[in-house]
Scaffold this active site. Structure first.
Site, PDB file in Angstrom:
ATOM      1  N   CYS A 114      22.638  23.914  33.764  1.00  7.80           N
ATOM      2  CA  CYS A 114      23.872  25.322  33.234  1.00  7.80           C
ATOM      3  C   CYS A 114      23.853  26.286  33.256  1.00  7.80           C
ATOM      4  O   CYS A 114      24.940  27.381  33.745  1.00  7.80           O
ATOM      5  CB  CYS A 114      24.402  24.634  31.758  1.00  7.80           C
ATOM      6  SG  CYS A 114      24.641  23.047  31.576  1.00  7.80           S
ATOM      7  N   HIS A 259      29.367  29.755  29.679  1.00  4.54           N
ATOM      8  CA  HIS A 259      29.120  28.156  30.935  1.00  4.54           C
ATOM      9  C   HIS A 259      30.027  27.621  30.216  1.00  4.54           C
ATOM     10  O   HIS A 259      30.256  27.746  28.650  1.00  4.54           O
ATOM     11  CB  HIS A 259      28.124  28.132  30.643  1.00  4.54           C
ATOM     12  CG  HIS A 259      27.519  26.606  31.052  1.00  4.54           C
ATOM     13  ND1 HIS A 259      27.680  26.061  32.231  1.00  4.54           N
ATOM     14  CD2 HIS A 259      27.609  25.987  29.741  1.00  4.54           C
ATOM     15  CE1 HIS A 259      28.040  25.036  32.237  1.00  4.54           C
ATOM     16  NE2 HIS A 259      26.870  24.810  31.090  1.00  4.54           N
ATOM     17  N   ASN A 289      32.022  20.251  32.058  1.00  4.99           N
ATOM     18  CA  ASN A 289      31.205  20.417  31.886  1.00  4.99           C
ATOM     19  C   ASN A 289      30.642  20.609  33.309  1.00  4.99           C
ATOM     20  O   ASN A 289      30.123  19.657  33.526  1.00  4.99           O
ATOM     21  CB  ASN A 289      30.669  20.431  30.558  1.00  4.99           C
ATOM     22  CG  ASN A 289      28.794  21.702  30.854  1.00  4.99           C
ATOM     23  OD1 ASN A 289      28.116  21.722  31.986  1.00  4.99           O
ATOM     24  ND2 ASN A 289      28.182  21.817  29.778  1.00  4.99           N
TER      25      ASN A 289
HETATM   26  C1  LIG Z   1      27.683  16.377  21.970  1.00  2.00           C
HETATM   27  C2  LIG Z   1      28.864  17.464  20.603  1.00  2.00           C
HETATM   28  C3  LIG Z   1      30.004  16.961  21.174  1.00  2.00           C
HETATM   29  C4  LIG Z   1      28.400  16.456  18.846  1.00  2.00           C
HETATM   30  O1  LIG Z   1      29.564  16.773  17.425  1.00  2.00           O
HETATM   31  P1  LIG Z   1      28.653  17.327  17.209  1.00  2.00           P
HETATM   32  O2  LIG Z   1      30.108  18.046  15.832  1.00  2.00           O
HETATM   33  O3  LIG Z   1      27.169  17.851  16.574  1.00  2.00           O
HETATM   34  O4  LIG Z   1      28.844  15.246  16.657  1.00  2.00           O
HETATM   35  P2  LIG Z   1      27.074  14.230  16.421  1.00  2.00           P
HETATM   36  O5  LIG Z   1      26.528  14.505  16.979  1.00  2.00           O
HETATM   37  O6  LIG Z   1      26.435  14.967  14.839  1.00  2.00           O
HETATM   38  O7  LIG Z   1      27.641  13.383  15.735  1.00  2.00           O
HETATM   39  C5  LIG Z   1      28.850  12.885  14.454  1.00  2.00           C
HETATM   40  C6  LIG Z   1      28.981  11.606  14.788  1.00  2.00           C
HETATM   41  O8  LIG Z   1      30.222  11.549  16.110  1.00  2.00           O
HETATM   42  C7  LIG Z   1      29.869  10.538  16.533  1.00  2.00           C
HETATM   43  N1  LIG Z   1      29.778  10.689  18.284  1.00  2.00           N
HETATM   44  C8  LIG Z   1      28.878  11.682  19.189  1.00  2.00           C
HETATM   45  N2  LIG Z   1      29.929  11.419  20.107  1.00  2.00           N
HETATM   46  C9  LIG Z   1      30.950  10.984  19.884  1.00  2.00           C
HETATM   47  C10 LIG Z   1      31.569  10.737  21.101  1.00  2.00           C
HETATM   48  N3  LIG Z   1      31.931  10.572  22.109  1.00  2.00           N
HETATM   49  N4  LIG Z   1      33.049   9.469  20.520  1.00  2.00           N
HETATM   50  C11 LIG Z   1      33.021   9.200  18.335  1.00  2.00           C
HETATM   51  N5  LIG Z   1      31.892   9.826  18.244  1.00  2.00           N
HETATM   52  C12 LIG Z   1      31.086   9.857  18.652  1.00  2.00           C
HETATM   53  C13 LIG Z   1      27.829  10.418  16.132  1.00  2.00           C
HETATM   54  O9  LIG Z   1      27.529   9.410  16.750  1.00  2.00           O
HETATM   55  C14 LIG Z   1      28.531  11.030  14.693  1.00  2.00           C
HETATM   56  O10 LIG Z   1      28.413   9.734  13.419  1.00  2.00           O
HETATM   57  P3  LIG Z   1      27.610   9.452  12.400  1.00  2.00           P
HETATM   58  O11 LIG Z   1      28.349  10.717  11.839  1.00  2.00           O
HETATM   59  O12 LIG Z   1      27.829   8.122  12.363  1.00  2.00           O
HETATM   60  O13 LIG Z   1      26.564   9.779  12.948  1.00  2.00           O
HETATM   61  C15 LIG Z   1      27.855  18.463  19.667  1.00  2.00           C
HETATM   62  O14 LIG Z   1      26.947  18.933  19.600  1.00  2.00           O
HETATM   63  C16 LIG Z   1      27.672  19.806  21.364  1.00  2.00           C
HETATM   64  O15 LIG Z   1      29.219  20.454  21.711  1.00  2.00           O
HETATM   65  N6  LIG Z   1      26.382  19.932  21.106  1.00  2.00           N
HETATM   66  C17 LIG Z   1      26.458  20.862  22.607  1.00  2.00           C
HETATM   67  C18 LIG Z   1      26.804  20.518  23.774  1.00  2.00           C
HETATM   68  C19 LIG Z   1      26.593  21.349  24.758  1.00  2.00           C
HETATM   69  O16 LIG Z   1      26.697  21.881  24.671  1.00  2.00           O
HETATM   70  N7  LIG Z   1      25.784  20.230  25.765  1.00  2.00           N
HETATM   71  C20 LIG Z   1      25.856  21.541  27.291  1.00  2.00           C
HETATM   72  C21 LIG Z   1      25.223  22.243  26.787  1.00  2.00           C
HETATM   73  S1  LIG Z   1      24.919  23.436  28.053  1.00  2.00           S
END
Ligand SMILES: CC(C)(COP(=O)(O)OP(=O)(O)OC[C@H]1O[C@@H](n2cnc3c(N)ncnc32)[C@H](O)[C@@H]1OP(=O)(O)O)[C@@H](O)C(=O)NCCC(=O)NCCS
Length: 332
Positions: A114, A259, A289
């Protein structure tokens, strides 16, 4: 010493629109969750047999070249940021060079995910400052959709990553012209495995085996929580670093192009910087992304929308796999 200026930008995104509704038919997810956690409404995925990283980057580059008012033969270096090249070897720079019909021109690939486009821009900027090259094509392009884990286990990254290409022409100008003021690059390999794609790695007896192909190690892995926590800190730091290096303050930014990792991350940075909506460019809602493609695509869209005017102070910032993070401050 010369300075470098972006004189043309272009982008291409595949025409296949993947909605949240569609994703919820193949994995256990739903529109509300995706919008609330990421801000993404839809994204583009390539069409196999039609789009390649080379074809998409050729379309983006051709537009950037046209908008810069130059010809292919004026390019004297290509810096190509991608982690999803069409071939394992050689890199994608040479494939684009061949399509542009400028055989002999050097081409360098950058694999910084990224942060790749800002790293590539910084590399190009140094070559212009030393006087070695005058006109450089800097590209960021990815096909991520073919490496996503589209099972329930991979749902946190499958809903985020997408495909697309962007390109910028960087040209040598005099110091009194607008252009790149500084770039700031960082990395911390302690977090390499928090966002990575393990296989096909080279340190195995057989690089590709049926076991590896069937294994999630062949798909993108992301620890979303850890990535999020580091991203918000590093984005903030690296933007402030760029401002400080140039004696500027937050309020002087005309356009921040972060980004597009996650709309929540962009909104958090916007709030930290105290910037109004019109000073932050976001397109993740429609494009997801696109890793190294994100910033040049955003620049091209911002330019098309008249949001980049001559002399504007523009800040680019990125964070991603590595971890790597970077910023660039420039006047448009
Ligand atoms: C990936 C991301 C959206 C997940 O959101 P979050 O709020 O951290 O969610 P969590 O990983 O804590 O998961 C919360 C719940 O949602 C669920 N979940 C994860 N992905 C899911 C999806 N696509 N749809 C539905 N539920 C989902 C998880 O299983 C978890 O369930 P649980 O509470 O029963 O265990 C977030 O962490 C994020 O944006 N991270 C940065 C990613 C990023 O920027 N990546 C690129 C870098 S360049």
């Amino acid at each position: 010493m010369k300075k470098s200026r972006i004189t043309g930008v272009g982008h291409y995104v595949p025409d296949q629109i993947i909605t949240n509704e569609y994703l919820s038919t193949i994995i256990d997810t739903n529109n509300e969750w995706i919008i609330e956690r990421t801000g993404i409404e839809e994204r583009r995925w390539f069409t196999p047999g039609k789009d390649t990283v080379t074809s998409m980057s050729l379309a983006a580059s051709t537009l950037a070249i046209k908008r810069a008012g130059i010809a292919n033969k004026d390019i004297d270096f290509i810096v190509f940021a991608t982690i999803t090249p069409d071939y394992f070897v050689p890199g994608n720079g040479v494939l684009l060079q061949r399509e542009l019909g400028i055989q002999g021109v050097p081409a360098l690939d950058v694999r910084n995910a990224c942060s790749g486009f800002i790293y590539a821009l910084s590399v190009a900027d140094q070559f212009i400052k030393t006087g070695m090259y005058k006109t450089i094509l800097v590209v960021g392009a990815e096909i991520q959709s073919s490496a996503l884990d589209k099972s329930d286990a991979g749902r946190s990254s499958a809903v985020i990553f997408a495909d697309g290409a962007g390109a910028a022409i960087l040209q040598a100008v005099d110091q009194d012209q607008p252009g790149i003021l500084s770039s700031h690059l960082h990395a911390d390999g302690d977090f390499a495995e928090e966002l990575y794609l393990k296989d096909p790695g080279s340190s195995r007896e057989v690089r590709l085996s049926p076991e590896i192909v069937d294994n999630p190690s062949f798909k993108m892995y992301m620890n979303g929580n850890t990535v999020f926590k580091h991203a918000v800190v590093r984005f903030n730091e690296v933007i402030l670093e760029a401002l400080e290096a140039n004696g500027k303050n937050k309020a002087e930014i005309d356009l921040l192009v972060p980004h597009q990792a996650n709309l929540r991350i962009s909104n958090y940075i916007q709030q930290k910087m105290g910037l109004p909506d019109e000073k932050v460019f976001n397109n993740i809602m429609k494009l997801g992304n696109t890793t190294a493609g994100t910033i040049p695509i955003a620049l091209s869209e911002a330019w098309e929308q008249g949001r980049l005017k001559e002399g504007d102070l523009v800040c680019l910032a990125a964070f991603g796999s590595g971890f790597t993070w970077a910023s660039a401050l420039l006047t448009w």
